[in-house]
Write a protein that holds these residues in place. Sequence first.
Motif, PDB file in Angstrom:
ATOM      1  N   ASP A 338      73.241  14.058  27.939  1.00 48.11           N
ATOM      2  CA  ASP A 338      73.140  12.760  28.604  1.00 48.11           C
ATOM      3  C   ASP A 338      72.959  11.615  27.614  1.00 48.11           C
ATOM      4  O   ASP A 338      72.554  10.519  27.990  1.00 48.11           O
ATOM      5  N   CYS A 339      73.267  11.851  26.335  1.00 48.20           N
ATOM      6  CA  CYS A 339      73.127  10.807  25.315  1.00 48.20           C
ATOM      7  C   CYS A 339      74.366   9.912  25.288  1.00 48.20           C
ATOM      8  O   CYS A 339      75.434  10.258  25.799  1.00 48.20           O
ATOM      9  N   HIS A 340      74.200   8.754  24.660  1.00 45.03           N
ATOM     10  CA  HIS A 340      75.306   7.835  24.410  1.00 45.03           C
ATOM     11  C   HIS A 340      75.733   8.039  22.962  1.00 45.03           C
ATOM     12  O   HIS A 340      75.068   7.590  22.024  1.00 45.03           O
ATOM     13  N   PHE A 341      76.846   8.755  22.767  1.00 45.92           N
ATOM     14  CA  PHE A 341      77.298   9.084  21.420  1.00 45.92           C
ATOM     15  C   PHE A 341      78.194   7.975  20.879  1.00 45.92           C
ATOM     16  O   PHE A 341      79.045   7.435  21.588  1.00 45.92           O
ATOM     17  N   ILE A 342      78.009   7.659  19.612  1.00 43.78           N
ATOM     18  CA  ILE A 342      78.773   6.613  18.935  1.00 43.78           C
ATOM     19  C   ILE A 342      79.410   7.227  17.695  1.00 43.78           C
ATOM     20  O   ILE A 342      78.735   7.863  16.890  1.00 43.78           O
ATOM     21  N   GLY A 343      80.707   7.037  17.535  1.00 42.55           N
ATOM     22  CA  GLY A 343      81.400   7.513  16.347  1.00 42.55           C
ATOM     23  C   GLY A 343      82.016   8.879  16.493  1.00 42.55           C
ATOM     24  O   GLY A 343      83.133   9.116  16.031  1.00 42.55           O
ATOM     25  N   ARG A 344      81.300   9.806  17.143  1.00 43.85           N
ATOM     26  CA  ARG A 344      81.800  11.156  17.361  1.00 43.85           C
ATOM     27  C   ARG A 344      80.994  11.758  18.500  1.00 43.85           C
ATOM     28  O   ARG A 344      79.795  11.493  18.622  1.00 43.85           O
ATOM     29  N   THR A 345      81.623  12.563  19.352  1.00 38.98           N
ATOM     30  CA  THR A 345      80.978  13.023  20.585  1.00 38.98           C
ATOM     31  C   THR A 345      80.513  14.472  20.524  1.00 38.98           C
ATOM     32  O   THR A 345      80.199  15.055  21.565  1.00 38.98           O
ATOM     33  N   ASP A 346      80.456  15.077  19.339  1.00 37.16           N
ATOM     34  CA  ASP A 346      79.937  16.440  19.230  1.00 37.16           C
ATOM     35  C   ASP A 346      78.492  16.487  19.716  1.00 37.16           C
ATOM     36  O   ASP A 346      77.767  15.486  19.640  1.00 37.16           O
ATOM     37  N   PRO A 347      78.019  17.639  20.204  1.00 42.83           N
ATOM     38  CA  PRO A 347      76.627  17.744  20.668  1.00 42.83           C
ATOM     39  C   PRO A 347      75.629  17.387  19.578  1.00 42.83           C
ATOM     40  O   PRO A 347      75.912  17.507  18.376  1.00 42.83           O
ATOM     41  N   PHE A 348      74.477  16.938  19.998  1.00 39.86           N
ATOM     42  CA  PHE A 348      73.379  16.630  19.083  1.00 39.86           C
ATOM     43  C   PHE A 348      73.092  17.844  18.210  1.00 39.86           C
ATOM     44  O   PHE A 348      72.920  18.965  18.708  1.00 39.86           O
ATOM     45  N   ASP A 349      73.045  17.624  16.897  1.00 43.46           N
ATOM     46  CA  ASP A 349      72.921  18.722  15.936  1.00 43.46           C
ATOM     47  C   ASP A 349      71.469  18.844  15.480  1.00 43.46           C
ATOM     48  O   ASP A 349      71.093  18.383  14.404  1.00 43.46           O
ATOM     49  N   GLY A 350      70.648  19.450  16.323  1.00 44.54           N
ATOM     50  CA  GLY A 350      69.227  19.561  16.038  1.00 44.54           C
ATOM     51  C   GLY A 350      68.830  20.913  15.490  1.00 44.54           C
ATOM     52  O   GLY A 350      69.664  21.724  15.073  1.00 44.54           O
ATOM     53  N   ALA A 351      67.527  21.148  15.490  1.00 46.82           N
ATOM     54  CA  ALA A 351      66.970  22.379  14.936  1.00 46.82           C
ATOM     55  C   ALA A 351      67.108  23.530  15.925  1.00 46.82           C
ATOM     56  O   ALA A 351      67.229  23.333  17.134  1.00 46.82           O
ATOM     57  N   THR A 352      67.067  24.728  15.403  1.00 53.18           N
ATOM     58  CA  THR A 352      67.084  25.933  16.218  1.00 53.18           C
ATOM     59  C   THR A 352      66.287  27.021  15.525  1.00 53.18           C
ATOM     60  O   THR A 352      66.307  27.120  14.291  1.00 53.18           O
ATOM     61  N   THR A 353      65.607  27.828  16.315  1.00 47.42           N
ATOM     62  CA  THR A 353      64.811  28.928  15.742  1.00 47.42           C
ATOM     63  C   THR A 353      65.694  30.072  15.260  1.00 47.42           C
ATOM     64  O   THR A 353      65.187  31.037  14.678  1.00 47.42           O
ATOM     65  N   GLU A 354      67.005  29.967  15.460  1.00 48.49           N
ATOM     66  CA  GLU A 354      67.903  31.001  14.955  1.00 48.49           C
ATOM     67  C   GLU A 354      68.142  30.846  13.455  1.00 48.49           C
ATOM     68  O   GLU A 354      68.553  31.803  12.793  1.00 48.49           O
ATOM     69  N   ASP A 355      67.911  29.654  12.908  1.00 42.05           N
ATOM     70  CA  ASP A 355      68.112  29.445  11.475  1.00 42.05           C
ATOM     71  C   ASP A 355      66.955  30.046  10.690  1.00 42.05           C
ATOM     72  O   ASP A 355      65.792  30.041  11.152  1.00 42.05           O
ATOM     73  N   PHE A 356      67.238  30.520   9.487  1.00 40.44           N
ATOM     74  CA  PHE A 356      66.210  31.197   8.691  1.00 40.44           C
ATOM     75  C   PHE A 356      66.548  31.121   7.214  1.00 40.44           C
ATOM     76  O   PHE A 356      67.666  30.791   6.821  1.00 40.44           O
ATOM     77  N   ASN A 357      65.567  31.417   6.396  1.00 44.89           N
ATOM     78  CA  ASN A 357      65.709  31.714   4.970  1.00 44.89           C
ATOM     79  C   ASN A 357      65.024  33.042   4.709  1.00 44.89           C
ATOM     80  O   ASN A 357      64.126  33.454   5.472  1.00 44.89           O
ATOM     81  N   TRP A 358      65.431  33.685   3.634  1.00 47.60           N
ATOM     82  CA  TRP A 358      64.777  34.934   3.238  1.00 47.60           C
ATOM     83  C   TRP A 358      63.577  34.637   2.350  1.00 47.60           C
ATOM     84  O   TRP A 358      63.632  33.778   1.476  1.00 47.60           O
TER      85      TRP A 358
END
Length: 731
Positions: A338-358
């Motif tokens: 429900d955001c107002h995207f400017i420049g490009r309409t891809d989904p908001f690229d936020g954090a996720t608990t699936e990302d990790f480092n070893w």
Amino acid sequence: MDVRYDSGEVVLVCRNRHDDRCLFYRLDPHADDPFIPLHETGGASFDRHWRMARVRGYLLQWGPLGERDGVSGYPYALREFDPSLANPLLGPLVQGGFWEQNKFLGHRTHYGDDPDEGQQLDLVPVGSFVLCLIPTRGRGTFELWNFDPRPDAPGSEDPIPEPYSAQGEFTRGQGAFPLIRKGHTLLPMGDYVLERLPGGRRFRLWSFDPQLDNPLSLPVIREGSWNEIDDGHELTVVGNQLLDWCPGHGRYRLWTLDPDLEELLAGPVREGRLPAAMGPDSELVAFEASPRIDSGKAVIPGTMDFMRSRIRHVVYYMLESRSFDNVCGWLYENGGRDCHFIGRTDPFDGATTEDFNWHGDRKVHVSQFHDGVLSEEWDLDTPGQDPFHHTSDSLQQMFSDISGYWRGEPPDMQGFILNTADDQVMQTLSPEQLPVLNGLARHFAVSDEWFSSIPGGTDVNRAFSLTGSAFNRLGTWEGGNAYQYWPCYPRRQSIWKLLWSHGITDWKIYNAVLWQDAVFTRQLFLRGQVPSLDAEPSRYLADIEQFKTDARRGELPAFSYLEPAWIAPSGSTSYHPGSDLVPAERTLNEIYEALRDGPAWENTLLVITFDKNGGTYDHVSPPYARKPWPNDGVDGFRYDLMGPRVPAIMVSPWIRERSVIRSGGTVPFDSTSFGATLLQWFGVPRCSWCLGDRMVHAPSFESVLQADEPRQDGPSFTPPYDQSNPRSPHR
């Protein structure tokens, strides 16, 4: 803001070498006939023995060698250039006086065997500086002078009051170019200087770097020969293009400079016949005027003309050492549908608990600090220790195998824990824990495509936002002798020097604390650059409490630069790791409320960014980037890679709620985007910035202003609390 001229206007002055007649043309490459006479000026006159050049926002004029009170020297005048006048060359006088000859000759009586040496002074404006040449057959003597027009004190002040070189008092900064000699012509073009060799065909392209003892230093950027240009062709710089005109044949071509091309010149973009008045006896001088607001575009939200017509105050608040994932990653967990995207309409690229480092043989996933909730049982202070963030560390964090950088591979973002040995770099903070920062982002605008300018620390990234580069340095120089004596050495200009050189004085730096008895930003980026400001610095400095007062009273300058409290007895307000974040949230809220409650709120844009990620994790791979200066490179790093994402939040009643802004092009935002946006808003022609290639190609963010009318709501936020800063003083 003083906006005086039509957008994109380039005025050509056509002088006659044998008399004082002058004609004036407006050059419009898009018109059927690009040479448009300024009929209202008719013909005008100017002493043919005097020379002239555009030095940033002014016209510098100087005469041949003469005497005044028995002293040899050169008369000079610094004027405003106004093409609306009957004679644009005699605009309002800013400074006027007489330079003694020994100002430029130093302790010598001559430099070559030419008996006419010194009869006419060779001055070449480059950036916000003036290069004095005394070329002979065997030596290219030069001296770089600091340009200070003193727009605040018109009269008889010297606009080039002192040399900029660090070579010492005895030599007076005079050096020698290794290749440039008598008969060579220098044509400044932005951050470059095009050298045309005798005969007209051969050329060299130099990078102009004012922080070097030799500002046109080897290696040369490009050299070669033109096939279609010889000594029958005159070359005149017009903005960011080169006018190639052949008075003997009455023809012209207009080229664009491209340092990546073997012959340098792209095009021609236009060609045709010259006006009849431009003959063999003509000399052309070009002046680019500051653009006027286009009334047609000014009603279209998202345009620069709209921003220039609606915004009267820009406030910039750069914070410290947090990645986007770390403090804004959970702003829109549903992808921002429900955001107002400017420049490009891809989904908001936020954090996720699936990302990790070893961490050794153990996966450490992204997590929320204390499950993302507030409590008076602990402090809001993750990570508790400042992670490593020198360039070597940042590269290690971005590449699990750091040699991937030298192979040109995309960063895999898998080396954060490997470098820091600290699982806390994978922790993040929720909107509940940082309600002011995230509240402003949600109610106004945020960019999830804004990167730190390079992998590295505080000073180098702040330098990019204010100067367009890191001064070809890595690390920091914010302590000891390095910090104390930093202003004593020449360096690349800051946006404040550039604004001052265009006569723009409506700005101020507001600091929260002194850093080693100095205002940090002034010490690193302004002191030592403008002599008259060094003599009276308090006029453009104030503390953060004065900013709040000025905002509430509607007395802010056009541009306000805010410093946080880096380290202070009452707590840091910079969001820096290792410190409690509650004071930072409270201060940000006070800044916002002072603006919102002031009478100028409707005409204000607040920009909040972070200088760097500071070693905290972000999952987005930063892109490779344009080098700021072509010869930059230290310890194997080429300044050609951006650092991890950082938050960038824009606040104004002209911004629609829940806006998410991206550049919309192939180049994403970084901190040079702020400088690029500010300078366009002030109306400074891009070709005169001289702040490096990264800045001149940076995307600007005026498109964030999408509201047709200013919003009437003024959201309020409640700062967070923790153990050291409880909700009520019951402890």
